[in-house]
Scaffold this motif. Structure first.
Motif, PDB file in Angstrom:
ATOM      1  N   LYS A   1       0.864  -1.276   0.107  1.00 12.58           N
ATOM      2  CA  LYS A   1       0.126  -0.001  -0.068  1.00 12.58           C
ATOM      3  C   LYS A   1       0.834   1.243  -0.014  1.00 12.58           C
ATOM      4  O   LYS A   1       1.662   1.457   1.052  1.00 12.58           O
ATOM      5  CB  LYS A   1      -1.170  -0.016   1.136  1.00 12.58           C
ATOM      6  CG  LYS A   1      -1.391  -1.246   1.864  1.00 12.58           C
ATOM      7  CD  LYS A   1      -2.593  -1.757   0.801  1.00 12.58           C
ATOM      8  CE  LYS A   1      -3.197  -3.076   1.353  1.00 12.58           C
ATOM      9  NZ  LYS A   1      -2.850  -4.145   0.422  1.00 12.58           N
TER      10      LYS A   1
ATOM     11  N   VAL B   1      -9.436  -3.520  -0.288  1.00  6.17           N
ATOM     12  CA  VAL B   1      -7.993  -3.740  -0.629  1.00  6.17           C
ATOM     13  C   VAL B   1      -7.328  -4.676   0.248  1.00  6.17           C
ATOM     14  O   VAL B   1      -6.594  -5.558  -0.185  1.00  6.17           O
ATOM     15  CB  VAL B   1      -7.068  -2.462  -1.148  1.00  6.17           C
ATOM     16  CG1 VAL B   1      -7.700  -1.764  -2.106  1.00  6.17           C
ATOM     17  CG2 VAL B   1      -6.914  -1.622   0.069  1.00  6.17           C
TER      18      VAL B   1
ATOM     19  N   THR C   1      -4.994  -6.633  -2.414  1.00  6.23           N
ATOM     20  CA  THR C   1      -4.569  -5.464  -3.878  1.00  6.23           C
ATOM     21  C   THR C   1      -3.553  -4.642  -3.481  1.00  6.23           C
ATOM     22  O   THR C   1      -3.630  -4.133  -2.310  1.00  6.23           O
ATOM     23  CB  THR C   1      -5.793  -4.933  -4.024  1.00  6.23           C
ATOM     24  OG1 THR C   1      -6.985  -5.893  -4.082  1.00  6.23           O
ATOM     25  CG2 THR C   1      -5.598  -4.346  -5.456  1.00  6.23           C
TER      26      THR C   1
ATOM     27  N   ILE D   1      -2.082  -1.049  -3.805  1.00  8.32           N
ATOM     28  CA  ILE D   1      -2.587   0.330  -4.116  1.00  8.32           C
ATOM     29  C   ILE D   1      -1.690   1.465  -4.188  1.00  8.32           C
ATOM     30  O   ILE D   1      -0.673   1.285  -3.188  1.00  8.32           O
ATOM     31  CB  ILE D   1      -3.899   0.553  -3.115  1.00  8.32           C
ATOM     32  CG1 ILE D   1      -4.549   1.733  -3.476  1.00  8.32           C
ATOM     33  CG2 ILE D   1      -3.095   0.686  -1.651  1.00  8.32           C
ATOM     34  CD1 ILE D   1      -5.874   2.013  -2.579  1.00  8.32           C
TER      35      ILE D   1
END
Lengths: 363, 329
Positions: free
Chosen positions: B41, B210, B215, B217
């Protein structure tokens, strides 16, 4: 609607269809109601002009050598001695029934003339309208997608030429090139000599020929249609191309196009669906005006191609102060403008939910 | 926290983007370098106009060209250069590989199509194996709308963007960006146009989604509090290049680039001090950018060399890099 009809049950489809049809009918009825007032206003203007113009309509109708008592009888018969608003009442009552009196030029019922000449011009204008919309949008799209490259520059220069060149110039050039030099297409009238015109159903020669199943006549009528229709369409076509290009290249820089690309939607879907629909809204509005304008401005093209249309009829009527014919022509063209505007409004409302939703809210 | 030796999912190398304008070229991106690892992230901060959005759009090749032009550099996604891909290869990356949430949800939704049509197409074209039929697409669309906590998704599918509130539009944009199941999500100031409470809800929702899916990001934001809470690592951008990058905790504990320090100080604090002083001056003119370090006209510690040469990245700690001659030794 988001999902293909096959996904819905039959009941769903029926309800949906009914709902849409109802909305459309209400919309058309409401617009038709508005239109009546527009037409009334138009009729007052037409009536006013016919009474303000110098000259006694009765005297003009019977000619200079007719004795006075004939004129007096006719004046009484035409209610010319009564107050203006009573005259207007009589005139309107007749006009609504399609009775516009006798044309001074053709010596026939004006309604008969209109019935004969209007479909010829309508056919021309419809064909020109299809060309304007189809090719205008196509060229505009190509231009926008190749913005500032050579193909865009070519389209832009050509569309400038198209916008500034009057239709009769195109008419003469086409007639010379395709009619006399290349001899590809006929240049006079609606149908070649020796062919009999199909039974009149719509008045549009090509459509009537198809309805009668007569392909020879259809093909011949279509060939007669091409040159005048293309000449008439050039200005509008160029205009539509320019507007489509401007809107589209503007919309291409919008965030929603970038977002659709970023989310992996294929370029062909973006171009053919997500860019095309919002970009057509201004084009459709102008196309409607251009189409309706074609009907009234076709005079020179009709003259050059010897096309028996209402535009030529109308101009002749004006040159000879044929008041009955003038009134009828203006009224018919007024109705056409109103109908075209209603159609444009329906198409724009389909294309743009923002307009549709705000119209429904305001009810 | 993602291990530092994880291979990069996205690597931006020396990205340069110019904009052609009347009177010359705006040299907007002046060699941007950044890395995002799988599952990481990453925060990207910097003042308005410093090129954050341009960098992100260049990564996906969605900058309008012209006027924009990618002059140089590489964008490697899983080792492949996005900038040199054929259209069909690019389409594999867009959506499924990298997807994006735009700054302004109202502008990012097509006004003349329903949510169902737009979301449906995103799902249809990002599906990996085989074709989905309309029924499956509808179910998936409903599910993605539920995931972003939107009520009455059936009705939403038939609604146009204009019928939704700003917060709902933002949620729809998030649903669309996540419906492709991307490996990397770019979130460009999500919720900035909304009021603070809604913005907070949106960011929490996005964060949960997320983290749940692991995921990666890139989060662009002006709210440093959010950066601190959500990200593992932060890039600080100034006038078209990255000036400092560090793990989030390190950066907040020990900001080094003079601009970053100013940025940290310009956060208004409720306790004591009132509104902070901020950084004097404004972002430079990109038509004639300052020579050397682009920050030098505003820098309180400017030295002779800063005016002449663009500083390289100096390593100042573990994973902590700063492009400033103050730390050259």
């Amino acid at each position: 609607m988001a999902w293909s009809p096959s996904e819905m049950t039959l009941g769903d489809q029926a309800t949906l269809f009914k709902e849409l049809a109802m909305r459309l009918v209400t919309f058309i009825l409401r617009r038709a109601l508005h239109s009546i007032f527009v037409l009334l206003g138009l009729s007052v203007v037409i009536f006013g002009i016919s009474r303000i113009l110098p000259g006694d309509p009765a005297r003009m109708a019977v000619g200079a050598r007719a004795p006075q008592w004939v004129v007096d009888n006719l004046r009484a018969q035409m209610h010319l001695d009564e107050p203006l608003f009573v005259q207007y009442g009589y005139w309107l009552a007749d006009a609504v029934q399609g009775k516009f009196g006798i044309s001074l030029v053709t010596r026939r019922e004006v309604a008969e003339d209109i019935k004969e000449f209007f479909p010829a011009t309508l056919e021309l204008a419809l064909f020109a309208g299809i060309l304007m919309g189809g090719f205008g949008i196509l060229l505009g799209t190509i231009s926008a997608q190749h913005k500032d490259r050579w193909i865009d520059n070519v389209v832009r220069v050509l569309s400038y030429l198209g916008v500034v060149t009057p239709a009769f110039v195109f008419a003469i050039i086409f007639m010379l090139v395709f009619g006399y030099w290349l001899k590809w297409l006929p240049t006079i009238g609606r149908l070649s000599e020796g062919l009999t015109r199909p039974p009149v159903i719509t008045g549009l020669m090509t459509v009537d020929a198809l309805l009668a199943g007569d392909l020879v006549v259809f093909w011949d009528a279509l060939k007669h249609l091409i040159l005048p229709a293309v000449a008439l369409a050039m200005g509008g076509l160029a205009q539509e191309a320019r507007i489509t290009r401007a809107t589209m290249s503007d919309n291409l820089t919008k965030d929603y196009i970038a977002a659709e690309r970023a989310l992996g939607i294929p370029e062909r879907v973006i171009m053919g669906k997500y860019l095309l629909k919002p970009s057509l809204i201004p084009t459709v509005s102008i196309l409607g005006l251009d189409f309706a304008g074609t009907l009234s401005s076709a005079f020179l093209v009709e003259l050059i191609f010897n096309w028996p249309g209402i535009s030529r009829y109308g101009i002749n009527a004006m040159l000879r102060k044929d008041l009955n014919a003038i009134a009828a022509v203006i009224l018919v063209l007024g109705v056409v403008f109103i109908v075209v505007n209603i159609i444009v409004d329906i198409v724009v409302a389909y294309l743009d939910p923002r307009i549709r939703l705000s119209a429904e809210r305001s009810e | 926290m993602v291990r530092m030796d994880t291979p990069p999912l996205l690597e931006v190398r020396d990205l340069q983007v110019h904009f052609k304008v009347f009177g010359g070229h705006l040299k907007v991106l002046d060699g941007v370098n950044m890395i995002v690892r799988a599952g990481e992230k990453v925060g990207l901060v910097g003042e308005s106009g410093c090129g954050k959005t341009t960098t992100m759009k260049a990564i996906l090749r969605i900058l309008p060209q012209p006027p924009a032009k990618i002059v140089g550099g590489q964008v490697l996604f899983r080792g492949q250069d996005v900038l040199r891909m054929r259209p069909d290869e690019l389409r594999q990356i867009r959506g499924r590989g990298i997807s994006m949430i735009f700054q302004d949800p109202t502008a990012a939704l097509n006004p003349v199509f329903t949510i169902g049509q737009q979301l449906g197409d995103v799902i249809r074209y990002s599906h990996r194996n085989g074709r989905l039929d309309a029924r499956q697409i509808q179910l998936k669309a409903l599910q993605s709308l539920k995931e972003v906590a939107l009520a009455d998704p059936e009705r939403l599918l038939h609604s146009y963007p204009i019928q939704l509130s700003g917060g709902m539009r933002q949620r729809v944009c998030i649903a669309m960006a996540l419906a492709t199941q991307p490996e990397l999500l770019i979130a460009d100031e999500p919720g900035t146009s909304l009021d603070v409470t809604i913005q907070d809800q949106i960011l929490r929702l996005l964060h949960n989604l997320v983290v749940e899916r692991n995921t990666s990001i890139i989060l662009i934001t002006h709210t440093l509090g959010v950066v601190r809470e959500v990200t593992d690592r932060v890039y600080v951008m100034y006038a078209g290049s990255i000036v400092e990058s560090a793990p989030t905790k390190t950066l907040f504990a020990n900001p080094m680039f003079p601009y970053t320090r100013g940025l940290m100080q310009s956060v208004p604090r409720l306790s004591g001090g009132g509104v902070a002083e901020g950084i004097p001056g404004r972002i430079p003119n990109y038509l004639h950018p300052p020579s050397g370090c682009r920050f030098h006209p505003r820098c309180p510690h400017v030295m002779e060399i800063c005016r002449r040469e663009k500083p390289p990245m100096f390593t100042v700690g573990e994973e902590h890099y700063v492009a400033c001659y103050l730390y050259a030794c």
